[in-house]
Design a protein around this motif. Sequence first.
Motif, PDB file in Angstrom:
ATOM      1  N   GLY A 295       0.800  -1.213   0.000  1.00  0.00           N
ATOM      2  CA  GLY A 295       0.000   0.000   0.000  1.00  0.00           C
ATOM      3  C   GLY A 295       0.836   1.268   0.000  1.00  0.00           C
ATOM      4  N   TRP A 296       0.183   2.382   0.299  1.00  0.00           N
ATOM      5  CA  TRP A 296       0.755   3.726   0.211  1.00  0.00           C
ATOM      6  C   TRP A 296       1.042   4.226   1.622  1.00  0.00           C
ATOM      7  CZ3 TRP A 296      -0.215   8.910   1.366  1.00  0.00           C
ATOM      8  CH2 TRP A 296       0.328   9.867   0.496  1.00  0.00           C
ATOM      9  N   LEU A 297       2.313   4.512   1.911  1.00  0.00           N
ATOM     10  CA  LEU A 297       2.731   4.993   3.226  1.00  0.00           C
ATOM     11  C   LEU A 297       3.613   6.211   3.020  1.00  0.00           C
ATOM     12  CD1 LEU A 297       2.933   4.677   6.318  1.00  0.00           C
ATOM     13  CD2 LEU A 297       4.845   3.097   5.947  1.00  0.00           C
ATOM     14  N   ARG A 298       3.147   7.369   3.482  1.00  0.00           N
ATOM     15  CA  ARG A 298       3.866   8.619   3.255  1.00  0.00           C
ATOM     16  C   ARG A 298       3.982   9.409   4.551  1.00  0.00           C
ATOM     17  NH1 ARG A 298       4.565   6.051  -0.572  1.00  0.00           N
ATOM     18  NH2 ARG A 298       4.422   6.628  -2.790  1.00  0.00           N
ATOM     19  N   VAL A 299       4.848  10.437   4.507  1.00  0.00           N
ATOM     20  CA  VAL A 299       5.054  11.282   5.670  1.00  0.00           C
ATOM     21  C   VAL A 299       5.012  12.746   5.243  1.00  0.00           C
ATOM     22  CG1 VAL A 299       7.582  11.184   5.426  1.00  0.00           C
ATOM     23  CG2 VAL A 299       6.566  11.757   7.646  1.00  0.00           C
ATOM     24  N   ASP A 300       4.440  13.576   6.062  1.00  0.00           N
ATOM     25  CA  ASP A 300       4.409  15.012   5.837  1.00  0.00           C
ATOM     26  C   ASP A 300       5.840  15.552   5.936  1.00  0.00           C
ATOM     27  OD1 ASP A 300       4.138  17.787   5.994  1.00  0.00           O
ATOM     28  OD2 ASP A 300       2.274  17.676   7.141  1.00  0.00           O
ATOM     29  N   PRO A 301       6.315  16.319   4.938  1.00  0.00           N
ATOM     30  CA  PRO A 301       7.673  16.866   5.000  1.00  0.00           C
ATOM     31  C   PRO A 301       7.939  17.664   6.275  1.00  0.00           C
ATOM     32  CG  PRO A 301       6.766  17.172   2.799  1.00  0.00           C
ATOM     33  CD  PRO A 301       5.644  16.660   3.656  1.00  0.00           C
ATOM     34  N   ALA A 302       6.893  18.215   6.890  1.00  0.00           N
ATOM     35  CA  ALA A 302       7.080  19.025   8.099  1.00  0.00           C
ATOM     36  C   ALA A 302       7.608  18.207   9.264  1.00  0.00           C
ATOM     37  CB  ALA A 302       5.759  19.696   8.488  1.00  0.00           C
ATOM     38  N   VAL A 303       7.370  16.893   9.262  1.00  0.00           N
ATOM     39  CA  VAL A 303       7.835  16.047  10.373  1.00  0.00           C
ATOM     40  C   VAL A 303       8.816  14.978   9.904  1.00  0.00           C
ATOM     41  CG1 VAL A 303       5.766  16.428  11.766  1.00  0.00           C
ATOM     42  CG2 VAL A 303       5.824  14.515  10.121  1.00  0.00           C
ATOM     43  N   ALA A 304       9.173  14.974   8.611  1.00  0.00           N
ATOM     44  CA  ALA A 304      10.024  13.916   8.058  1.00  0.00           C
ATOM     45  C   ALA A 304      11.369  13.828   8.747  1.00  0.00           C
ATOM     46  CB  ALA A 304      10.219  14.137   6.557  1.00  0.00           C
ATOM     47  N   GLY A 305      11.907  14.965   9.216  1.00  0.00           N
ATOM     48  CA  GLY A 305      13.243  14.968   9.811  1.00  0.00           C
ATOM     49  C   GLY A 305      13.288  14.691  11.292  1.00  0.00           C
ATOM     50  N   LEU A 306      12.155  14.448  11.919  1.00  0.00           N
ATOM     51  CA  LEU A 306      12.155  14.127  13.351  1.00  0.00           C
ATOM     52  C   LEU A 306      12.917  12.833  13.597  1.00  0.00           C
ATOM     53  CD1 LEU A 306       8.440  14.900  14.321  1.00  0.00           C
ATOM     54  CD2 LEU A 306      10.462  16.316  14.780  1.00  0.00           C
ATOM     55  N   ARG A 307      13.709  12.811  14.670  1.00  0.00           N
ATOM     56  CA  ARG A 307      14.511  11.626  14.975  1.00  0.00           C
ATOM     57  C   ARG A 307      14.028  10.963  16.261  1.00  0.00           C
ATOM     58  NH1 ARG A 307      19.219  10.856  12.137  1.00  0.00           N
ATOM     59  NH2 ARG A 307      19.763  12.532  10.671  1.00  0.00           N
ATOM     60  N   PHE A 308      14.164   9.652  16.313  1.00  0.00           N
ATOM     61  CA  PHE A 308      13.758   8.920  17.506  1.00  0.00           C
ATOM     62  C   PHE A 308      14.470   7.582  17.545  1.00  0.00           C
ATOM     63  CE2 PHE A 308      11.177   7.391  14.153  1.00  0.00           C
ATOM     64  CZ  PHE A 308      10.639   6.164  14.507  1.00  0.00           C
ATOM     65  N   SER A 309      14.358   6.903  18.675  1.00  0.00           N
ATOM     66  CA  SER A 309      14.959   5.584  18.866  1.00  0.00           C
ATOM     67  C   SER A 309      13.936   4.659  19.502  1.00  0.00           C
ATOM     68  CB  SER A 309      16.203   5.671  19.769  1.00  0.00           C
ATOM     69  OG  SER A 309      17.189   6.521  19.202  1.00  0.00           O
ATOM     70  N   GLY A 310      14.129   3.360  19.310  1.00  0.00           N
ATOM     71  CA  GLY A 310      13.230   2.385  19.910  1.00  0.00           C
ATOM     72  C   GLY A 310      13.346   1.038  19.247  1.00  0.00           C
ATOM     73  N   GLN A 337       0.598  12.439  14.178  1.00  0.00           N
ATOM     74  CA  GLN A 337      -0.624  11.652  14.146  1.00  0.00           C
ATOM     75  C   GLN A 337      -0.620  10.817  12.872  1.00  0.00           C
ATOM     76  OE1 GLN A 337      -4.080  14.161  13.937  1.00  0.00           O
ATOM     77  NE2 GLN A 337      -3.434  15.216  12.072  1.00  0.00           N
ATOM     78  N   VAL A 338      -1.289   9.703  12.932  1.00  0.00           N
ATOM     79  CA  VAL A 338      -1.356   8.798  11.785  1.00  0.00           C
ATOM     80  C   VAL A 338      -2.753   8.881  11.202  1.00  0.00           C
ATOM     81  CG1 VAL A 338      -1.084   6.423  10.981  1.00  0.00           C
ATOM     82  CG2 VAL A 338       0.337   7.271  12.868  1.00  0.00           C
ATOM     83  N   ARG A 339      -2.823   9.276   9.934  1.00  0.00           N
ATOM     84  CA  ARG A 339      -4.125   9.439   9.270  1.00  0.00           C
ATOM     85  C   ARG A 339      -4.336   8.251   8.325  1.00  0.00           C
ATOM     86  NH1 ARG A 339      -6.086  12.852   4.868  1.00  0.00           N
ATOM     87  NH2 ARG A 339      -4.010  13.749   4.652  1.00  0.00           N
ATOM     88  N   TRP A 340      -5.449   7.541   8.545  1.00  0.00           N
ATOM     89  CA  TRP A 340      -5.775   6.354   7.761  1.00  0.00           C
ATOM     90  C   TRP A 340      -6.972   6.653   6.864  1.00  0.00           C
ATOM     91  CZ3 TRP A 340      -2.994   1.848   9.347  1.00  0.00           C
ATOM     92  CH2 TRP A 340      -2.326   1.973  10.559  1.00  0.00           C
ATOM     93  N   ARG A 341      -6.795   6.464   5.587  1.00  0.00           N
ATOM     94  CA  ARG A 341      -7.953   6.446   4.699  1.00  0.00           C
ATOM     95  C   ARG A 341      -8.437   5.011   4.512  1.00  0.00           C
ATOM     96  NH1 ARG A 341      -7.033  10.807  -0.243  1.00  0.00           N
ATOM     97  NH2 ARG A 341      -6.966  12.680   1.083  1.00  0.00           N
ATOM     98  N   SER A 342      -7.506   4.103   4.560  1.00  0.00           N
ATOM     99  CA  SER A 342      -7.786   2.668   4.534  1.00  0.00           C
ATOM    100  C   SER A 342      -6.516   1.982   5.011  1.00  0.00           C
ATOM    101  CB  SER A 342      -8.139   2.191   3.115  1.00  0.00           C
ATOM    102  OG  SER A 342      -6.982   2.186   2.287  1.00  0.00           O
ATOM    103  N   HIS A 343      -6.572   0.659   5.099  1.00  0.00           N
ATOM    104  CA  HIS A 343      -5.360  -0.079   5.469  1.00  0.00           C
ATOM    105  C   HIS A 343      -4.254   0.167   4.461  1.00  0.00           C
ATOM    106  CE1 HIS A 343      -2.747  -3.313   6.845  1.00  0.00           C
ATOM    107  NE2 HIS A 343      -2.703  -3.755   5.607  1.00  0.00           N
ATOM    108  N   TRP A 344      -4.619   0.477   3.217  1.00  0.00           N
ATOM    109  CA  TRP A 344      -3.643   0.590   2.135  1.00  0.00           C
ATOM    110  C   TRP A 344      -3.169   2.022   1.923  1.00  0.00           C
ATOM    111  CZ3 TRP A 344      -2.576  -4.276   1.293  1.00  0.00           C
ATOM    112  CH2 TRP A 344      -3.584  -5.227   1.452  1.00  0.00           C
ATOM    113  N   TRP A 345      -3.781   2.995   2.592  1.00  0.00           N
ATOM    114  CA  TRP A 345      -3.422   4.402   2.377  1.00  0.00           C
ATOM    115  C   TRP A 345      -3.252   5.048   3.742  1.00  0.00           C
ATOM    116  CZ3 TRP A 345      -3.876   9.398   3.380  1.00  0.00           C
ATOM    117  CH2 TRP A 345      -3.521  10.336   2.404  1.00  0.00           C
TER     118      TRP A 345
END
Length: 356
Positions: A295-310, A337-345
């Motif tokens: 499916g389609w998994l994307r990220v908003d450029p405004a938060v793309a550079g956030l770093r984390f560990s786990g 936040q995670v926005r779902w239009r469907s499992h595939w988007w």
Amino acid sequence: MTKRSTCRLAAPAPGTGVQLRAGGAPLDASVAEAAADWFTRLHGGAATEAEKKSWSQWHDAHADHARAWQHLQSITGALQGLNADGVGYRTLHAAPASASRRRLLGLFVGVGTAAGASWIVTRTPQWQQLAADYRSGAGERQRHTLPDGTELLLGTRSAVALNFARPERRVRLLQGEALFTTGHPPGELGELPFVVETAEGRIRALGTRFTVRQNSGKTQVAVFEGAVEIHPVDASPGSTPLRLDAGQVVVFERTHAHEPGAAGERELAWSQGQLWVDNQRLDDFLVELGRYRSGWLRVDPAVAGLRFSGVFPLGAEGGVANTDAVLAMLPSSLPVQVRWRSHWWVKVEAAHAGSH
């Protein structure tokens, strides 16, 4: 050669650039068709002695016939005779004769050498499907025991082709990643070197447990027991192979290897059903997570550079990774936040004010 129904290959249309080739030179369509027809018939296992004699006469009648035959032999070598349960074997040998001939005829399009065939296999999904003896789908981990006793664990979207004929036991990693624990069978098979090939070169096992990952233009190798020797495919003539010992990891390209580093739990995490993140950018993390889902998994450029560990659990071996659960954990680690239009988007965006 008696007449039989075959798949006709039309002449290349003017201006299309499509050219049948074998051994680096153009090949007439009628010769390619005859070679594919003979290959299908002889490898089907029901050829009579008279047919074999007729094939020999055809093969020796013209240099182009021999060149076309050698071309098919070199390209399909990884599919022959070893693993009757493999995808590649079934695709070529169990398909209806006309379908099998169509696939063989396709091997003459734009491929002049065995190296060109290797390029097709490693770069084109259709030929990865044709060549693979074992493959895994999105989010899967699959364990197999190879004919020499080697234990193979495939990661997500991974595929290998096997060829254990002399002079070596060879595994071609077509895509993805794999964990190898090499076997040591008695007799002649155990005397053959165990080699893993990628687009960038060869890894020879020296009694070992190691992982190999095929990335874009690079291969990563991590060793956990024993050692391996790494031979980049385009290394300078006479150059010494890189020896990688237990506890080391390295990335190498076609011409050279980078400086080895320390291998640890991170390199083995995928084999244990975990996604390991260490100060990673969110966009890079989602690219990796995308290997485990469709499916389609994307990220908003405004938060793309956030770093984390786990460390994120992906599920048990033999099942399909639960990437939805991993995505649902992100807002607890980052202001997203995670926005779902469907499992595939799915799109990961900045959290609304007051929501984090």
